[in-house]
Every structure is written in C-alpha cells, then in structure tokens.
Design a protein around this motif. Structure first.
Motif, short mmCIF file in Angstrom:
data_model
loop_
_atom_site.label_atom_id
_atom_site.label_comp_id
_atom_site.label_asym_id
_atom_site.label_seq_id
_atom_site.Cartn_x
_atom_site.Cartn_y
_atom_site.Cartn_z
N UNK A 22 20.53 -18.12 0.81
CA UNK A 22 20.59 -19.44 1.46
C UNK A 22 19.78 -19.37 2.74
N UNK A 23 18.83 -20.31 2.90
CA UNK A 23 17.96 -20.30 4.07
C UNK A 23 18.69 -20.72 5.34
N UNK A 24 19.74 -21.53 5.21
CA UNK A 24 20.50 -21.95 6.38
C UNK A 24 21.46 -20.83 6.78
N UNK A 25 21.17 -20.18 7.90
CA UNK A 25 21.97 -19.04 8.35
C UNK A 25 22.30 -19.22 9.82
N UNK A 26 23.56 -19.08 10.17
CA UNK A 26 24.01 -19.24 11.55
C UNK A 26 24.04 -17.90 12.28
N UNK A 27 23.92 -17.97 13.61
CA UNK A 27 24.03 -16.77 14.40
C UNK A 27 25.38 -16.09 14.22
N UNK A 28 26.42 -16.89 14.03
CA UNK A 28 27.76 -16.32 13.85
C UNK A 28 27.88 -15.49 12.59
N UNK A 29 26.94 -15.64 11.64
CA UNK A 29 26.96 -14.84 10.42
C UNK A 29 26.32 -13.47 10.60
N UNK A 30 25.85 -13.19 11.83
CA UNK A 30 25.32 -11.87 12.14
C UNK A 30 26.42 -10.88 12.51
N UNK A 31 27.65 -11.38 12.64
CA UNK A 31 28.77 -10.55 13.10
C UNK A 31 28.88 -9.26 12.27
N UNK A 32 28.99 -8.15 12.97
CA UNK A 32 29.06 -6.84 12.32
C UNK A 32 27.73 -6.10 12.39
N UNK A 33 26.63 -6.85 12.52
CA UNK A 33 25.33 -6.21 12.67
C UNK A 33 25.27 -5.39 13.95
N UNK A 34 24.48 -4.33 13.96
CA UNK A 34 24.45 -3.40 15.08
C UNK A 34 23.10 -3.45 15.78
N UNK A 35 23.15 -3.57 17.11
CA UNK A 35 21.95 -3.57 17.95
C UNK A 35 21.88 -2.22 18.67
N UNK A 36 20.76 -1.52 18.51
CA UNK A 36 20.58 -0.20 19.15
C UNK A 36 19.31 -0.22 19.99
N UNK A 37 19.44 0.18 21.26
CA UNK A 37 18.28 0.22 22.15
C UNK A 37 17.86 1.66 22.40
N UNK A 38 16.57 1.83 22.64
CA UNK A 38 16.01 3.13 22.99
C UNK A 38 15.45 3.02 24.40
N UNK A 39 15.91 3.91 25.28
CA UNK A 39 15.42 3.91 26.66
C UNK A 39 14.27 4.89 26.82
N UNK A 40 13.56 4.75 27.93
CA UNK A 40 12.36 5.56 28.17
C UNK A 40 12.68 7.05 28.08
N UNK A 41 13.85 7.43 28.51
CA UNK A 41 14.24 8.85 28.46
C UNK A 41 14.74 9.29 27.11
N UNK A 42 14.74 8.40 26.09
CA UNK A 42 15.17 8.76 24.74
C UNK A 42 16.63 8.50 24.48
N UNK A 43 17.38 8.00 25.47
CA UNK A 43 18.81 7.73 25.29
C UNK A 43 19.00 6.48 24.44
N UNK A 44 19.95 6.55 23.51
CA UNK A 44 20.27 5.42 22.63
C UNK A 44 21.60 4.80 23.04
N UNK A 45 21.67 3.48 23.02
CA UNK A 45 22.92 2.76 23.26
C UNK A 45 23.05 1.67 22.20
N UNK A 46 24.28 1.43 21.72
CA UNK A 46 24.49 0.47 20.65
C UNK A 46 25.63 -0.48 20.95
N UNK A 47 25.60 -1.64 20.31
CA UNK A 47 26.68 -2.63 20.38
C UNK A 47 26.60 -3.49 19.13
N UNK A 48 27.75 -4.02 18.71
CA UNK A 48 27.81 -4.84 17.50
C UNK A 48 27.85 -6.33 17.86
N UNK A 49 27.30 -7.16 16.99
CA UNK A 49 27.34 -8.60 17.18
C UNK A 49 28.77 -9.12 17.04
N UNK A 50 29.12 -10.06 17.90
CA UNK A 50 30.35 -10.83 17.77
C UNK A 50 29.96 -12.31 17.82
N UNK A 51 30.81 -13.16 17.28
CA UNK A 51 30.49 -14.58 17.25
C UNK A 51 30.60 -15.19 18.64
#
Length: 224
Positions: A22-51
């Motif tokens: 379905x092409x119609x997708x809401x931001x709230x349907x991203x819940x559970x997805x994981x966002x991971x960032x990489x910092x200049x020093x190589x450190x990783x930090x993560x957080x999950x989507x909430x509605x």
C-alpha cells in the motif's frame, strides 16, 4: 452440496484482497524501526521509533543523544528531521551517518522508485531528497524486501551520510517514501469471519439430520 454452494457464494461476494503493498503509509507505522547513528569517533548509538500522532520519532537521550522526527501523515510528503542532541561539543561527537532499519516494524518498507515498480507501491524516492540543514553526502537503500512480490524497489533500510558530520545542536532534513505491506480491508475481514460462522452453523444444523449409526447416504429427517 449446500456447504459447497455457500463457499462459492463467499468467493464471489467477498471484496478482492489488496495488493502486496500500500502506497499510503503513515509515520506512525514506522514504530519498531531502529535508527542507528555513527559518530566521527566510530561510536554507535541507537533508538527505536515510537508513534507521535500519525508521525513518529526516535530519540536517544544524554551523552550520545540524537532525535529523528517524521512529520505526521503520509511519509512521502513528510519531512524527516535529524538533530544531534549530544550536549558535548567535542568534534568526535559529530554524527557522520545514520541508518534507518524498518525490519522490526513488521510492515514498513522504503520505496526506491526503481523500475519495474511493485504493484500499488507508487513512484517512490531513490535514496532521500535533501531539504535543508547539514548537506547530505549520499543515501543508499539497503536490505531488499525478500518477499517474492518485490520487483526490486522495496527495501527495509536506508543509510545516509552527511557532509562534514552533524555537530551538537545541528540538524539535517530530507524527504523519503515508505510503503506498508498490505493487510485485508476491514470489510473483507468481517465478511470472511461471517462466512466462517455461517459454515459452522450450517454444519451443526446439518449434523442434527444425519444418522450417525446408518450408512452415509441415510438421513433422518423429522417433521416440525
């Protein structure tokens, strides 16, 4: 014969099931997805989507903090805003890349817009479209959706890199398109459930007029 007639009737009366996407997708349907960032020093930090209403947000607090917000409604029209909230101004805390993995959402996928296009998936967006803030160096769709319905444009993750990194308090914004794996329409679910209940009632009613001790063809009817 009666049961067969009911089954055939249900097949013709029930609404068609939607396509795989379905092409119609809401931001709230991203819940559970994981966002991971990489910092200049190589450190990783993560957080999950909430509605957040019909939008979503992923937030890591304190040291290693960041926030990614997706504005409400259809993600294809939403603004994805990323902020480095780490309170330390050290250069090593600059964020050089972010990966968004929607696998654990269970239903959301990135649409790269490549051809051929999975039915009902819409035009899609290759990588991301830069909107403002720290410039984006590049974006790559990752982890192809393994379902046979995927014609090559459905992915579970995207990786984004930033020019020079995102320092404390800085932001970067972009647009991206997500779709969702289709589910039966509510009317279809109700009708199918009603049909199953009807079949159960017919079976119980028909069983009252079958002689369990006689041949299969012998039926015991009674007058009311």
């Amino acid at each position: 014969m009666l049961v067969r007639t009911v089954l055939i009737s249900l097949l013709f009366c029930s609404p068609a099931w939607a396509g795989p996407i379905s092409d119609l997708a809401l931001g709230s349907q991203l819940v559970g997805g994981v966002v991971t960032v990489t910092r200049f020093g190589g450190v990783l930090n993560s957080a999950a989507f909430v509605a957040a209403g019909t939008g979503a947000s992923a937030t890591a607090l304190g040291s290693g903090g960041f926030a990614l917000t997706v504005s409400p409604d259809d993600t294809a029209l939403a603004t994805w805003t990323f902020t480095n909230t780490d309170p330390s101004p050290l250069f090593l805390n600059n964020i050089t890349a972010v990966t968004i993995d929607l696998t654990l959402s269970g239903i959301s996928l990135f649409d790269s817009g490549s051809e051929p296009s999975t039915p009902e998936s819409g035009p899609g967006i290759p990588g991301v479209i830069y909107v403002g803030g720290v410039p984006i160096d590049g974006a790559t769709d990752l982890l192809p959706w393994p379902d046979p319905a995927n014609l090559g444009d459905m992915f579970r993750a995207v990786s984004i890199t930033f020019v020079g990194g995102i320092g404390t308090g800085a932001t970067s914004s972009w647009m991206d398109d997500t779709d969702v794996t289709a589910v039966p329409e509510p009317t279809s679910i109700v009708l199918i459930g009603t049909g199953l209940l009807l079949l159960l009632l017919i079976r119980r009613w028909w069983g009252q007029y079958i002689d369990p001790d006689g041949p299969p063809a012998r039926r015991r009817f009674s007058r009311v």
